[in-house]
Design an enzyme around this catalytic site. Sequence first.
Site, PDB file in Angstrom:
ATOM      1  N   HIS A 155      -3.693  -5.122   0.826  1.00 15.56           N
ATOM      2  CA  HIS A 155      -3.099  -5.581   2.089  1.00 15.56           C
ATOM      3  C   HIS A 155      -3.133  -7.110   2.165  1.00 15.56           C
ATOM      4  CE1 HIS A 155      -2.519  -1.742   4.221  1.00 15.56           C
ATOM      5  NE2 HIS A 155      -3.510  -1.332   3.445  1.00 15.56           N
TER       6      HIS A 155
ATOM      7  N   GLU B 208      -1.675  -8.924   4.286  1.00 17.70           N
ATOM      8  CA  GLU B 208      -1.540  -9.380   5.672  1.00 17.70           C
ATOM      9  C   GLU B 208      -2.867  -9.618   6.379  1.00 17.70           C
ATOM     10  OE1 GLU B 208      -1.069  -4.810   5.978  1.00 17.70           O
ATOM     11  OE2 GLU B 208      -0.936  -6.402   4.489  1.00 17.70           O
TER      12      GLU B 208
ATOM     13  N   CYS C  27       0.840  -1.202   0.000  1.00 10.78           N
ATOM     14  CA  CYS C  27       0.000   0.000   0.000  1.00 10.78           C
ATOM     15  C   CYS C  27       0.882   1.261   0.000  1.00 10.78           C
ATOM     16  CB  CYS C  27      -0.978  -0.025   1.169  1.00 10.78           C
ATOM     17  SG  CYS C  27      -2.370   1.112   0.978  1.00 10.78           S
TER      18      CYS C  27
END
Length: 533
Positions: A189, A191, A99
């Site tokens: 993202h 994660e 990002c």
Amino acid sequence: MTLTQQDASTVEKLDETLHEDRILILDFGSQVTQLIARRVRESGVYCEIWPFTATEEKIRAFNPRGIILSGSPASVHDENAPPIPNVVFALNRPVLGICYGQQAMCQMLGGKVESHEHREFGRAYIDIAEDCSLFRGVWARGKREQVWMSHGDRVTQLPPGFRAVAHSEGAPFAIIADEGRRLYGVQFHPEVVHTPHGAALIRNFTHNVAGCSGTWTMAGFRELEIARIRKQVGSGRVICGLSGGVDSSVAAKLIHDAIGDQLTCIFVDPGIMRTGEADEVVKTFRGRFNIRLVHRDASELFLKELAGVTDPETKRKTIGRLFIEVFEEEAAKLGGAQFLAQGTLYPDVIESVSFSGGPSVTIKSHHNVGGLPDRMNMELVEPLRELFKDEVRMLGRELGIPESIVGRHPFPGPGLAIRIPGDVTKEKLDLLRKVDAIYLEEIRRAGLYDAIWQAFAVLLPVRTVGVMGDGRTYDQACALRAVTSTDGMTAEVYPFDFAFLNRVAGRIVNEVRGINRVTYDITSKPPGTIEWE
């Protein structure tokens, strides 16, 4: 037990093996940076989170196999936008920008980033245009994949050497790659759990791109930490505050495995634990593990000090102060200990990043014994300071601690006191324990306990009219709470079916005298917090 050259050599060799492959995560202020680290650790690779202000000397000394750049609440166009240290690209190591990390990398290397009216927040879909080492074996060219976006800025021109390998409706460069220099950027993202294959993508980066082999295991950590404890403590004595929670339990068992009877645990029972928990602590650690344990029943003292206290923050501070005072009293009786053990975890030691220049807002005080070492003039032993909570649970299983302890839902330091809005009395605690026990029993019976992050009951400070038999009642109401989460930072209400809730409510009002109404809290976090106080 004394330290020998062999002990020191053992620590050095084990440390080198466990941390040989390591990833550095530079934090630019994202709220989910710790999730990046957890995904890396899950791939069997050690990593650390450092602020973007880390010096070149420190980064070079760490010698990472790869570097991950986190997201950020900032824009690259902000006057004080956090910069990427020059050494990141000078090291010639693989880099993954996430990002903001992607945007800052592009701008620094000669690309362009612009704000755009088409922002992407939440679930989005990317189209894979080309193959790439970053997602080889995970995603394939020509496929559409779900990801989680959260951006206003976007890359509009790539730096020299980069190519676009995926795009979305709002991000023409959703994934970019410079395979020659092993530089990669993703606008989404990976994660977070909302990107279904994000963990596999991060594993690809750590193993296939950065060349890590996956030497980070809890079995290896146990062996290393036992050697470290022996090296630090030598023939000294250690005391450990045991609460019955996961962290202190795992720390105590690990230290005992290292130094045996040089450890003494002090268990302060404040009288605000759940049904049977205090007895289980004594039974497990004194009876099963043969650990020296001082058990102090301080329930009367805690109740006396909490009498009339209704403010949640005052409750927390009162309980924290009393824990320290009682612990110090018991430690003084023991005498002669040089070391104090604490269950400090890695999130506690990560340096936080703020771009506002001021402190962050305190939502709730955290209950800990951070003031003890200075006051008691003792050296700290913190065997868990490299671990996240999920790793602590895995280590606990490695150590043979019962699942009833290591798999237990999070329980706040102030205990049931903050699940009783208003003043705390013995009668209210007894009432809440009965309600909570029925609720958790039904959750376990339904096979739902492990699917829920946290479940508990709250005794509400209101009375309601009810009908029991032919008579009118005017008794207390309670609320049930159950949420799913990965880290407690955000949480969603658990979607029990109505039949389950109806069964639990029926048992509570029939079996707990003094309760005539049951509610279910369906508030997510945010806007609510998980606990009521």
